[in-house]
Scaffold this motif. Structure first.
Motif, mmCIF file in Angstrom:
data_model
loop_
_atom_site.group_PDB
_atom_site.id
_atom_site.type_symbol
_atom_site.label_atom_id
_atom_site.label_comp_id
_atom_site.label_asym_id
_atom_site.label_seq_id
_atom_site.Cartn_x
_atom_site.Cartn_y
_atom_site.Cartn_z
ATOM 1 N N LEU A 1 0.122 -15.491 12.411
ATOM 2 C CA LEU A 1 1.495 -15.036 13.116
ATOM 3 C C LEU A 1 1.976 -14.219 12.078
ATOM 4 O O LEU A 1 2.422 -13.013 12.643
ATOM 5 C CB LEU A 1 2.231 -16.174 13.432
ATOM 6 C CG LEU A 1 3.588 -15.865 13.870
ATOM 7 C CD1 LEU A 1 3.414 -15.422 15.306
ATOM 8 C CD2 LEU A 1 4.360 -17.263 14.169
ATOM 9 N N GLY B 1 16.227 -13.758 20.888
ATOM 10 C CA GLY B 1 15.428 -13.950 21.860
ATOM 11 C C GLY B 1 14.191 -14.737 21.794
ATOM 12 O O GLY B 1 14.001 -15.679 22.392
ATOM 13 N N LEU B 2 13.646 -14.553 20.537
ATOM 14 C CA LEU B 2 12.298 -15.236 20.265
ATOM 15 C C LEU B 2 12.698 -16.704 19.811
ATOM 16 O O LEU B 2 12.022 -17.503 19.919
ATOM 17 C CB LEU B 2 11.582 -14.348 19.274
ATOM 18 C CG LEU B 2 10.242 -14.667 19.076
ATOM 19 C CD1 LEU B 2 9.683 -14.338 20.462
ATOM 20 C CD2 LEU B 2 9.545 -13.522 18.047
ATOM 21 N N VAL B 3 13.768 -16.569 18.918
ATOM 22 C CA VAL B 3 14.120 -17.979 18.255
ATOM 23 C C VAL B 3 14.483 -18.879 19.168
ATOM 24 O O VAL B 3 14.262 -20.144 19.060
ATOM 25 C CB VAL B 3 15.106 -17.693 17.167
ATOM 26 C CG1 VAL B 3 15.923 -18.891 16.545
ATOM 27 C CG2 VAL B 3 14.590 -16.691 16.048
ATOM 28 N N GLN B 4 15.178 -18.395 20.341
ATOM 29 C CA GLN B 4 15.688 -19.257 21.266
ATOM 30 C C GLN B 4 14.642 -19.769 22.508
ATOM 31 O O GLN B 4 14.961 -20.675 23.237
ATOM 32 C CB GLN B 4 16.937 -18.743 22.008
ATOM 33 C CG GLN B 4 18.153 -18.572 21.154
ATOM 34 C CD GLN B 4 19.363 -17.821 21.698
ATOM 35 O OE1 GLN B 4 18.894 -16.786 22.325
ATOM 36 N NE2 GLN B 4 20.455 -18.252 21.557
ATOM 37 N N LYS B 5 13.542 -19.201 22.277
ATOM 38 C CA LYS B 5 12.681 -19.565 23.159
ATOM 39 C C LYS B 5 11.362 -20.140 22.977
ATOM 40 O O LYS B 5 10.446 -20.634 23.684
ATOM 41 C CB LYS B 5 12.387 -17.999 24.127
ATOM 42 C CG LYS B 5 13.191 -17.631 25.050
ATOM 43 C CD LYS B 5 13.875 -18.574 25.919
ATOM 44 C CE LYS B 5 15.155 -18.038 26.735
ATOM 45 N NZ LYS B 5 15.726 -18.844 27.957
ATOM 46 N N VAL B 6 10.907 -19.527 21.535
ATOM 47 C CA VAL B 6 9.545 -20.384 21.132
ATOM 48 C C VAL B 6 9.846 -20.919 19.790
ATOM 49 O O VAL B 6 10.714 -20.228 18.950
ATOM 50 C CB VAL B 6 8.600 -19.049 20.970
ATOM 51 C CG1 VAL B 6 7.226 -19.709 20.784
ATOM 52 C CG2 VAL B 6 8.503 -18.064 22.329
ATOM 53 N N TYR B 7 9.077 -22.082 19.656
ATOM 54 C CA TYR B 7 8.932 -22.443 18.311
ATOM 55 C C TYR B 7 7.880 -22.002 17.379
ATOM 56 O O TYR B 7 6.843 -21.866 17.765
ATOM 57 C CB TYR B 7 8.823 -23.969 18.290
ATOM 58 C CG TYR B 7 8.608 -24.695 17.005
ATOM 59 C CD1 TYR B 7 9.727 -24.862 16.115
ATOM 60 C CD2 TYR B 7 7.568 -24.993 16.518
ATOM 61 C CE1 TYR B 7 9.565 -25.502 15.011
ATOM 62 C CE2 TYR B 7 7.149 -25.170 15.125
ATOM 63 C CZ TYR B 7 8.390 -25.548 14.437
ATOM 64 O OH TYR B 7 8.241 -25.850 13.008
ATOM 65 N N ARG C 1 10.508 -20.368 11.582
ATOM 66 C CA ARG C 1 11.337 -19.068 11.293
ATOM 67 C C ARG C 1 11.265 -18.262 10.081
ATOM 68 O O ARG C 1 11.493 -17.226 10.251
ATOM 69 C CB ARG C 1 12.688 -19.844 11.596
ATOM 70 C CG ARG C 1 13.297 -20.138 12.962
ATOM 71 C CD ARG C 1 12.447 -21.251 13.520
ATOM 72 N NE ARG C 1 13.068 -21.575 14.760
ATOM 73 C CZ ARG C 1 12.784 -21.067 16.106
ATOM 74 N NH1 ARG C 1 11.546 -20.492 16.266
ATOM 75 N NH2 ARG C 1 13.208 -21.602 17.015
ATOM 76 N N ASN D 1 17.370 -25.490 11.065
ATOM 77 C CA ASN D 1 17.261 -26.456 12.440
ATOM 78 C C ASN D 1 18.271 -25.957 13.247
ATOM 79 O O ASN D 1 17.949 -26.157 14.521
ATOM 80 C CB ASN D 1 17.644 -27.755 11.919
ATOM 81 C CG ASN D 1 16.216 -28.424 11.365
ATOM 82 O OD1 ASN D 1 15.370 -27.941 11.557
ATOM 83 N ND2 ASN D 1 16.233 -29.457 10.871
ATOM 84 N N ARG D 2 19.364 -25.469 13.018
ATOM 85 C CA ARG D 2 20.571 -25.406 13.697
ATOM 86 C C ARG D 2 20.461 -23.938 14.201
ATOM 87 O O ARG D 2 21.547 -23.228 14.936
ATOM 88 C CB ARG D 2 21.930 -25.689 13.386
ATOM 89 C CG ARG D 2 21.918 -27.214 13.334
ATOM 90 C CD ARG D 2 23.346 -27.804 13.060
ATOM 91 N NE ARG D 2 24.385 -27.376 13.956
ATOM 92 C CZ ARG D 2 25.506 -26.832 13.652
ATOM 93 N NH1 ARG D 2 25.839 -26.764 12.606
ATOM 94 N NH2 ARG D 2 26.287 -26.282 14.544
ATOM 95 N N ALA E 1 18.808 -21.902 16.360
ATOM 96 C CA ALA E 1 18.920 -21.448 17.680
ATOM 97 C C ALA E 1 20.014 -21.688 18.560
ATOM 98 O O ALA E 1 20.221 -20.898 19.490
ATOM 99 C CB ALA E 1 17.697 -22.307 18.305
ATOM 100 N N GLU E 2 20.847 -22.608 17.996
ATOM 101 C CA GLU E 2 22.043 -22.911 18.680
ATOM 102 C C GLU E 2 23.013 -21.861 18.362
ATOM 103 O O GLU E 2 24.241 -21.862 18.994
ATOM 104 C CB GLU E 2 22.316 -24.388 18.851
ATOM 105 C CG GLU E 2 22.452 -25.009 17.279
ATOM 106 C CD GLU E 2 22.509 -26.238 17.558
ATOM 107 O OE1 GLU E 2 23.523 -27.214 17.662
ATOM 108 O OE2 GLU E 2 21.281 -27.026 17.539
ATOM 109 N N LEU E 3 23.085 -21.380 17.191
ATOM 110 C CA LEU E 3 24.168 -20.869 16.449
ATOM 111 C C LEU E 3 24.149 -19.326 16.929
ATOM 112 O O LEU E 3 25.178 -18.494 16.869
ATOM 113 C CB LEU E 3 24.171 -20.903 14.849
ATOM 114 C CG LEU E 3 24.779 -22.154 14.376
ATOM 115 C CD1 LEU E 3 24.503 -22.625 13.111
ATOM 116 C CD2 LEU E 3 26.215 -22.279 14.679
#
Lengths: 245, 279
Positions: free
Chosen positions: B14, B101-107, B110, B273-274, B276-278
C-alpha cells in the motif's frame, strides 16, 4: 452455528459535543484546555454475535448509531469501551472508489484502490480481468477516471471492493449504485458470497432488501441495542415501533 | 508495538502504491512533466546566486581539498537537502487532512500517508541529486568515493524529516494552527541553517559577543544545536569539499534522526485512533 465471525462485546462509543468548537492553540493555552465539551454516547453497551457464514443486518432509524457501529466494525473508529473480535479477514465497503486518483487511469486505480482495501499486488493481478469484467468499463480502462461518468466510476469502485474476497464484509448502503442490471449482478455476487460461507454485515434502510438478504438483524435505537434475532420478526417489530400511532 | 510493526510490514505494498500515486499523479497533464521538479530548485538557485553572490558578495571558502569554487554549486549542496526536508515536513504535516475522505472511509495503518509523501518527495530529491552529481563532476569535484556515505546520509535525512512530519501531522489534526505556525517556523529555520551563507560568517560576531549570560556557551554553540546545520555541513564536506565530515557532527545527526523517528512513531501511534472523528 456456534462459531462467531464477529463478537461485539459491550462496545460504547463516545463523541464530544463541542459548545465552543475550537481547535486552536490560543484557546488551549489561555484556558489550559482544548475546548468546552459535553460527552455524547453514540453507542452504549452494545453486545451481539454474528454467526459465521450468515448475513447480518443493522437496522434502526436515523441517528440510532448504525453508522457509528459500522465504522467501529470497520476499525475506522475505536470504541472507548468494550472490544470487537474478528475471526478472519475483514473488509469494509463504506464508500466506493475511496482513494481513486482522478488523473490516473482505471487500470492504475484498480491497483491503488485494491491495495488500500488490503489486497496484495498478486491478488489484484489475478483478479484483474474479473474486476474489469464486472465493472463493465473495459473500453475505458486506460482512460483517466476523471473522464468516467459517475456510474462508471462507482461501478469500477464497487467491482474492486467486491473482489477483495474477505471472510467478513461490512457494507454500508452502497448497494444502491448503478443501473438495474448492475444492481442485479451485485445481488448475485452477495448470493455467491453467502454460498461460499462468508459473513456479510450490512446497514440499510430498505427493509424489503434486508428481509430478503439477512438471516439475522440487530435493531438499534438511540445508541442502544433493542433486539437481535431472526430477521423477519425483528424487522416486523421494528416497523411496528416506527409506525405512526 | 510488535503488532503495529507487523501491520506496517503488511501495508508495504500500500505504501508503495500510495507513493506511486503521488509520483505519477504529480506532473500529469504538464508539458515538462518531471522536469518541473528540477526547474524549481534551479530557479531558486538562480535567484539566490544573483542576490547573495553578486549583490551581497558572500564568498564561501573554496572546497578543501577539491578546490571547487562555484557559489551556485556550493549553494545547491545545501539547498537541495533543505528543500527536501522542508517539503517532507510541510506536506507530511497536511497529509492526514488532505486524505480525510480516505481516513474516514477505509481502515489502513494511517502512518502510510505521511510515509508515502517522504517516499515520493524522496524520489524527486534523488533525481535532483543525480543531476547535481553530474554538475559536480563537471566543475571538478571528485565525490564518487563518498557516494555510499551520501546515500546513507540521504536516508538519514528522510528518517529525521519523517519523524518531524509525524508529530506535526498529529498536531495538525488536533490544532489546525499548526500548519500556519509551521509556515513561519520553516522560514526562520531556513535562515538559521547555513544554506545561503557559510557558517564562517558567524564566527566573528559570535566571538565578539563572547559567552552568553556569563557562561562559556557562545552564540555559535547554540546555533550549532540545529540538526539541519550539521546536516548541511556534512553534505558540503562530502560533495563540495570531498573530505570526511567531523565525526561528532555525524554522530549528532544520526542520534537526532533516530530520536526524531522514535518520537514521531510513538506520538503518531498514541493519537491516531481518534483521527477519523476529528478531521
Amino acid at each position: 452455528m456456534s462459531i462467531h465471525a464477529v463478537s461485539v462485546n459491550s462496545v460504547s462509543k463516545k463523541f464530544r459535543l463541542y459548545h465552543e468548537r475550537n481547535q486552536s492553540l490560543k484557546s488551549a493555552v489561555l484556558r489550559r484546555r482544548r475546548s468546552v465539551h459535553e460527552d455524547f454516547w453514540a453507542l452504549q453497551d452494545i453486545s451481539f454475535e454474528v454467526p459465521e457464514g450468515s448475513t447480518f443486518g443493522l437496522i434502526g432509524s436515523n441517528g440510532s448509531g448504525k453508522s457509528t457501529l459500522l465504522k467501529c466494525l470497520a476499525r475506522i473508529y475505536t470504541p472507548e469501551l468494550g472490544s470487537i473480535t474478528y475471526k478472519g479477514r475483514i473488509a469494509a465497503l463504506l464508500e466506493v472508489g475511496s482513494g481513486f486518483h482522478p488523473e490516473l487511469s482505471g487500470r492504475e486505480n484498480i491497483f491503488l484502490n485494491g491495495s488500500i482495501l488490503g489486497m496484495s499486488r498478486k491478488e489484484i493481478t489475478r483478479k484483474f480481468d474479473e474486476i474489469v469484467d464486472f465493472s463493465g468499463v473495459e473500453a475505458f480502462i486506460d482512460q483517466p477516471v476523471k473522464n468516467y461518468s459517475s456510474g462508471m466510476y462507482v461501478r469500477l469502485g464497487f467491482s474492486v471492493a467486491i473482489n477483495v474476497a474477505p471472510d467478513i464484509l461490512v457494507v454500508d448502503e452502497v448497494l444502491a449504485v448503478g443501473d438495474a442490471e448492475f444492481q442485479d449482478r451485485c445481488k448475485q455476487k452477495f448470493v455467491q458470497f453467502r454460498e461460499e460461507g462468508k459473513t456479510v454485515i450490512l446497514v440499510s434502510h430498505a427493509m424489503d432488501m434486508v428481509q430478503d438478504m439477512c438471516d439475522q438483524v440487530a435493531w438499534l435505537s438511540h445508541g442502544k441495542l433493542v433486539a437481535t434475532g431472526e430477521a423477519r420478526p425483528t424487522i416486523a417489530s421494528y416497523l411496528k415501533s416506527v409506525e405512526p400511532q | 508495538m510488535i503488532q503495529y510493526f507487523k501491520d506496517l510490514l503488511a501495508a508495504r505494498e500500500l505504501l508503495a502504491n500510495l507513493t506511486l500515486r503521488e509520483v505519477r499523479g504529480q506532473y500529469k497533464r504538464t508539458i515538462f512533466g518531471r522536469l518541473w521538479s528540477l526547474l524549481n530548485p534551479l530557479a531558486t538557485m538562480l535567484v539566490y546566486t544573483i542576490v547573495f553572490a553578486f549583490i551581497l558578495r558572500i564568498q564561501p571558502d573554496a572546497g578543501d581539498p577539491s578546490g571547487v569554487d562555484v557559489f551556485a554549486v556550493w549553494l545547491l549542496c545545501g539547498l537541495l537537502p533543505w528543500a527536501f526536508f522542508a517539503s517532507v515536513v510541510q506536506t507530511g504535516m497536511g497529509s492526514i487532512i488532505a486524505n480525510a475522505g480516505l481516513v474516514q472511509k477505509v481502515y489502513f495503518p494511517r502512518i502510510v500517508l505521511p510515509l508515502s509523501l517522504t517516499g515520493s518527495i524522496g524520489i524527486n530529491w534523488l533525481f535532483e541529486m543525480a543531476v547535481l552529481g553530474v554538475v559536480l563532476l563537471f566543475v571538478g569535484s571528485f565525490f564518487l568515493p563518498w557516494v555510499p556515505l551520501v546515500l546513507v546520509m540521504m536516508v538519514l535525512l528522510a528518517v529525521y524529516a519523517t519523524g518531524v512530519a509525524l508529530v506535526l501531522a498529529i498536531a495538525n489534526v488536533y490544532f489546525r494552527d499548526t500548519q500556519y505556525l509551521m509556515g513561519i517556523v520553516m522560514q526562520i529555520w531556513f535562515y538559521l541553517t547555513p544554506v545561503i551563507y557559510p557558517v564562517s560568517l558567524l564566527k566573528e560576531p559570535s566571538e565578539s559577543v563572547g559567552g552568553l549570560l556569563g557562561t562559556p556557551i557562545t552564540v555559535l554553540d547554540v546555533y550549532r544545536l540545529n540538526p539541519m546545520e550539521r546536516y548541511v555541513e556534512i553534505m558540503r564536506n562530502l560533495l563540495y569539499d570531498n573530505r570526511w565530515p567531523a565525526v561528532e557532527d555525524m554522530g549528532y545527526f544520526v542520534a537526532i534522526a533516530f530520536l526524531s523517528l522514535a518520537i514521531g512513531v510513538v506520538v503518531f501511534r498514541r493519537f491516531e485512533n481518534r483521527m477519523a472523528e476529528l478531521i
